[in-house]
Design an enzyme around this catalytic site. Structure first.
Site, PDB file in Angstrom:
ATOM      1  N   ALA A 184       0.790  -1.049  -0.002  1.00 12.99           N
ATOM      2  CA  ALA A 184      -0.155   0.028  -0.639  1.00 12.99           C
ATOM      3  C   ALA A 184       1.035   1.608  -0.117  1.00 12.99           C
ATOM      4  CB  ALA A 184      -0.887  -0.725   1.155  1.00 12.99           C
ATOM      5  N   ALA A 185       2.080   1.580  -0.095  1.00 11.87           N
ATOM      6  CA  ALA A 185       2.825   2.671   0.976  1.00 11.87           C
ATOM      7  C   ALA A 185       3.138   3.379  -0.721  1.00 11.87           C
ATOM      8  CB  ALA A 185       3.602   2.374   1.301  1.00 11.87           C
ATOM      9  N   ASP A 220      -0.792  -4.152  -5.907  1.00 11.88           N
ATOM     10  CA  ASP A 220      -0.466  -3.164  -6.859  1.00 11.88           C
ATOM     11  C   ASP A 220       1.668  -3.177  -6.537  1.00 11.88           C
ATOM     12  OD1 ASP A 220       0.374  -1.056  -8.385  1.00 11.88           O
ATOM     13  OD2 ASP A 220       0.319  -0.080  -6.707  1.00 11.88           O
ATOM     14  N   CYS A 226       3.739  -1.018 -12.688  1.00 14.96           N
ATOM     15  CA  CYS A 226       4.036   0.306 -12.599  1.00 14.96           C
ATOM     16  C   CYS A 226       5.320  -0.293 -14.003  1.00 14.96           C
ATOM     17  CB  CYS A 226       4.536   1.989 -12.430  1.00 14.96           C
ATOM     18  SG  CYS A 226       5.797   1.304 -11.319  1.00 14.96           S
TER      19      CYS A 226
HETATM   20  C1  LIG Z   1       4.533  -0.094  -6.083  1.00 13.08           C
HETATM   21  S1  LIG Z   1       4.841  -0.096  -4.370  1.00 13.08           S
HETATM   22  C2  LIG Z   1       2.758   0.340  -4.055  1.00 13.08           C
HETATM   23  C3  LIG Z   1       2.446   2.195  -4.778  1.00 13.08           C
HETATM   24  C4  LIG Z   1       1.139   2.262  -3.990  1.00 13.08           C
HETATM   25  N1  LIG Z   1       0.158   0.901  -4.019  1.00 13.08           N
HETATM   26  C5  LIG Z   1       0.864   3.296  -3.833  1.00 13.08           C
HETATM   27  O1  LIG Z   1      -0.495   3.401  -5.032  1.00 13.08           O
HETATM   28  O2  LIG Z   1       1.078   4.328  -3.395  1.00 13.08           O
HETATM   29  C6  LIG Z   1       5.161  -1.357  -3.952  1.00 13.08           C
HETATM   30  C7  LIG Z   1       4.941  -1.560  -2.584  1.00 13.08           C
HETATM   31  O3  LIG Z   1       5.634  -2.603  -2.409  1.00 13.08           O
HETATM   32  C8  LIG Z   1       6.195  -2.945  -0.649  1.00 13.08           C
HETATM   33  N2  LIG Z   1       6.892  -4.050  -1.261  1.00 13.08           N
HETATM   34  C9  LIG Z   1       7.693  -4.816  -1.325  1.00 13.08           C
HETATM   35  N3  LIG Z   1       7.639  -6.158  -0.858  1.00 13.08           N
HETATM   36  C10 LIG Z   1       6.031  -6.571  -0.383  1.00 13.08           C
HETATM   37  C11 LIG Z   1       6.328  -7.624   0.798  1.00 13.08           C
HETATM   38  N4  LIG Z   1       6.962  -8.942  -0.078  1.00 13.08           N
HETATM   39  N5  LIG Z   1       4.901  -7.404   1.257  1.00 13.08           N
HETATM   40  C12 LIG Z   1       4.270  -6.306   1.277  1.00 13.08           C
HETATM   41  N6  LIG Z   1       4.736  -4.336   0.623  1.00 13.08           N
HETATM   42  C13 LIG Z   1       5.819  -5.105  -0.383  1.00 13.08           C
HETATM   43  C14 LIG Z   1       6.960  -2.009  -1.333  1.00 13.08           C
HETATM   44  O4  LIG Z   1       7.594  -1.453   0.130  1.00 13.08           O
HETATM   45  C15 LIG Z   1       6.410  -0.919  -1.982  1.00 13.08           C
HETATM   46  O5  LIG Z   1       5.927   0.890  -1.130  1.00 13.08           O
END
Ligand SMILES: C[S@@+](CC[C@H](N)C(=O)[O-])C[C@H]1O[C@@H](n2cnc3c(N)ncnc32)[C@H](O)[C@@H]1O
Length: 317
Positions: free
Chosen positions: A110-111, A182, A240
């Protein structure tokens, strides 16, 4: 990542490739989304005009192209949560998932929260969103935006998406009406030759090996996201990036592993898209992947994206 890399690898799959190359030499335009949880489009337009900024509507509701505002993250209205900077392509996956008021939604990665906060606004702060993020530093950015934008229907968790719990505390099964995955990806779609310093710092040095490694994580995540859907529920898988290893290969893997997964067709009004691939080099994918969508910068003047809409059928078909 480099232009040579794109030319070598993607000339055969990206339509109008020379237009594509031309588009990534231009800087990404500045886009914002009005936060309807706190204000209206008219009030944001009027407030920002006082700083000399002008807003032009994009084809998506509450989303605008803006100019004349050098520091959009430093206005009083920004801190009051009246708007959020969000590229047009990034606003598409929530529109495709279309969460409704009262839904139970899982946002697995989500971040920094652009899509979580957009979904909260679409749901008018009703129902429940579980916003999950593994990275602790990014988790605090997510919480900052939830608070700033006045989101009250969301709880935050920090699990590995691929191991998100399947059970509640009382051991009953946990299910969601909608899931957004995402996924973390190689981020090729964000590549422009003209980038802000902070954007350039985020660009991973790219290799095909990196995409192949990400693909393995994404396959685990898509299975978990799908297993957390209720029957009849829908999931959006988005990245993306352009790499078929991280896009069609991952959705095709889900179709092979789960007989009740169905890839649904969709359109986004006012947005030009390309079809998902059914073959890449020696790989052959399900014909249903034509229902997935590739978004290219020369078609929308925003980030490159890939979006798949998946439903859990009531019975295996
Ligand atoms: C593409 S970004 C998400 C962007 C967000 N959906 C937005 O619209 O603001 C992918 C996110 O997945 C997190 N991430 C990476 N590996 C992960 C995991 N195994 N489980 C959960 N989150 C993860 C990353 O830290 C990153 O913040």
């Amino acid at each position: 990542m480099s232009l040579e890399y794109f030319s070598k690898v993607y000339r055969e799959i990206i339509p109008n490739f020379d237009d594509f190359l031309e588009s990534i030499h231009r800087p990404h335009p500045s886009h914002l989304r009005v936060n309807t949880l706190k204000t209206t489009d008219d009030r944001v337009r009027e407030a920002l005009s006082r700083y000399g900024a002008s807003l032009e509507p994009l084809p998506l509701r509450h989303c605008y192209l803006f100019s004349g505002l050098d520091n959009p993250g430093a206005t009083l209205e920004y801190y009051l949560g009246y708007y959020h900077m969000q590229g047009l392509s990034s606003a598409l996956p929530p529109l495709v998932l279309a969460p409704q008021e009262g839904d139970r939604v899982l946002d697995l990665c989500a971040a920094p929260g652009s899509k979580t906060t957009q979904m909260a606004a679409m749901m008018n702060n009703t129902g429940l969103i579980v916003a999950n993020e593994l990275n602790r530093r990014r988790l605090s950015i997510l919480k900052f935006h939830l608070e700033r934008l006045g989101v009250t229907n969301t709880v935050v968790t920090s699990f590995q998406a691929q191991n998100f719990p399947m059970k509640r505390a009382d051991r009953s099964n946990l299910y969601f009406d909608r899931v957004l995955l995402d996924a973390p990806c190689s981020g090729e779609g964000r590549f422009r030759t003209v980038m802000r310093k902070d954007e350039r710092e985020k660009m991973q040095p790219h290799s095909e090996e990196y995409s192949l490694k990400m693909s393995e994580y994404q396959k685990q995540m898509i299975l978990r996201g799908f297993d957390l859907l209720k029957e009849g529920g829908t999931m959006v898988y988005s990245t993306c990036t352009y790499s078929p290893h991280e896009n069609e290969t991952v959705v095709d893997y889900l179709l092979q592993c789960r007989r009740d997964a169905v890839v649904l067709p969709f359109e986004i009004q006012g947005i030009r898209t390309a079809q998902g691939l059914t073959r890449y080099r020696s790989q052959r994918f399900s014909e249903d992947l034509k229902n997935t969508v590739r978004i290219y910068p020369h078609m929308v003047d925003s980030w490159g994206f890939y979006i798949a809409l998946i439903m859990k059928a009531s019975r295996p078909h």
